[in-house]
Design a protein around this motif. Sequence first.
Motif, short mmCIF file in Angstrom:
data_model
loop_
_atom_site.label_atom_id
_atom_site.label_comp_id
_atom_site.label_asym_id
_atom_site.label_seq_id
_atom_site.Cartn_x
_atom_site.Cartn_y
_atom_site.Cartn_z
N ASP A 24 83.73 58.33 -8.03
CA ASP A 24 83.25 58.04 -9.38
C ASP A 24 83.05 59.33 -10.17
O ASP A 24 82.67 59.30 -11.34
N LEU A 25 83.34 60.49 -9.52
CA LEU A 25 83.35 61.76 -10.23
C LEU A 25 84.09 62.81 -9.40
O LEU A 25 83.93 62.89 -8.18
N VAL A 26 84.91 63.59 -10.09
CA VAL A 26 85.58 64.75 -9.50
C VAL A 26 85.02 65.98 -10.22
O VAL A 26 85.03 66.03 -11.45
N ALA A 71 92.42 73.73 -15.19
CA ALA A 71 92.63 72.87 -16.36
C ALA A 71 93.82 71.92 -16.17
O ALA A 71 93.72 70.72 -16.45
N ASP A 72 94.95 72.47 -15.71
CA ASP A 72 96.13 71.61 -15.54
C ASP A 72 95.90 70.56 -14.45
O ASP A 72 96.32 69.39 -14.59
N TYR A 73 95.25 70.98 -13.38
CA TYR A 73 94.93 70.05 -12.29
C TYR A 73 94.00 68.95 -12.79
O TYR A 73 94.21 67.76 -12.52
N ALA A 74 92.99 69.34 -13.57
CA ALA A 74 92.05 68.36 -14.11
C ALA A 74 92.77 67.38 -15.04
O ALA A 74 92.51 66.17 -15.02
N ARG A 75 93.71 67.90 -15.84
CA ARG A 75 94.46 67.04 -16.75
C ARG A 75 95.25 65.99 -15.97
O ARG A 75 95.30 64.81 -16.34
N LEU A 98 91.08 59.21 -13.35
CA LEU A 98 89.90 59.62 -12.62
C LEU A 98 88.91 60.35 -13.53
O LEU A 98 89.31 61.11 -14.41
N PRO A 99 87.60 60.12 -13.32
CA PRO A 99 86.58 60.84 -14.12
C PRO A 99 86.41 62.26 -13.60
O PRO A 99 86.21 62.47 -12.40
N VAL A 100 86.50 63.24 -14.48
CA VAL A 100 86.49 64.64 -14.08
C VAL A 100 85.45 65.42 -14.88
O VAL A 100 85.35 65.27 -16.10
#
Length: 267
Positions: free
Chosen positions: A70-72, A80-84, A91-93
């Motif tokens: 429920d959170l990364v 940044a690119d990985y999070a995108r 997924l919630p980041v």
Amino acid sequence: MTSFTVGSGARRIVSLTEEPTELLYLLGEEDRVVGITAYTERPPEAKRDKPVVSAFVGGSVERIRALEPDLVIGFSDVQADYARTLIHAGLPVLILNQRSLQDILDAMVIIGGVVGAAERARVLMEGYARRLEEAAERTAKRARRPRVYFEEWDDPMISCIRWVGELIELAGGENIFADRSLAAASKGRHVTVEDVRAANPEIILASWCGKPFDREAAEQRLGSDLDAFRAGRVHELPAEIILQPGPAALGDGLALLETLIGASPTG
């Protein structure tokens, strides 16, 4: 009748960086951690008990999604690119970008709040803040500060990030590239052999994130006539306690720097 519930924060967390994992263990909230990065070293039981699902700048989206987080939580613009990619996967980041010691203290309280433990995190960080203040008091009594070069990478040569530079100053050293430590991106911390030789550091500290420090190669590159090499004051620091912008740097990282900077020259 329609009803809603209010939870007690994220319950299934994937950490893409080490410091959220260590903090959650320190807060007694380790059961909320369901996945970690391969670079996790602290605490050691995390790597033993939790599945590794990522490196630092990439990992398996499917493995992460399979954990139903429920959170990364991640760190810095480098992810940044990985999070995108993870966000596009639904997924919630949460990405934090702490750079200074104050940023680290604040970020750890934010993570504590994510799991409903903001007050416990605040009390924990107050303890670390006192350690930083006590180190500053000890340093104020020093007659002089040795010149310190901290190398984060060798090719290109990258000097220390802001929180490391601040720790060096608190530990009694003079960060020879203090102005560059303030740069937002690593490119702003690039230095040259000529820059280092002109500053002639009395202590060289290194932590090459991702590979062992090669002292012989560093000496050949920088020159054996530098004061640090002549005095035998060249040391490698574990990345997990100095390049981790969380509890490790505030505690063990500071303590090791005080030991190394405060030691008497051997040469």
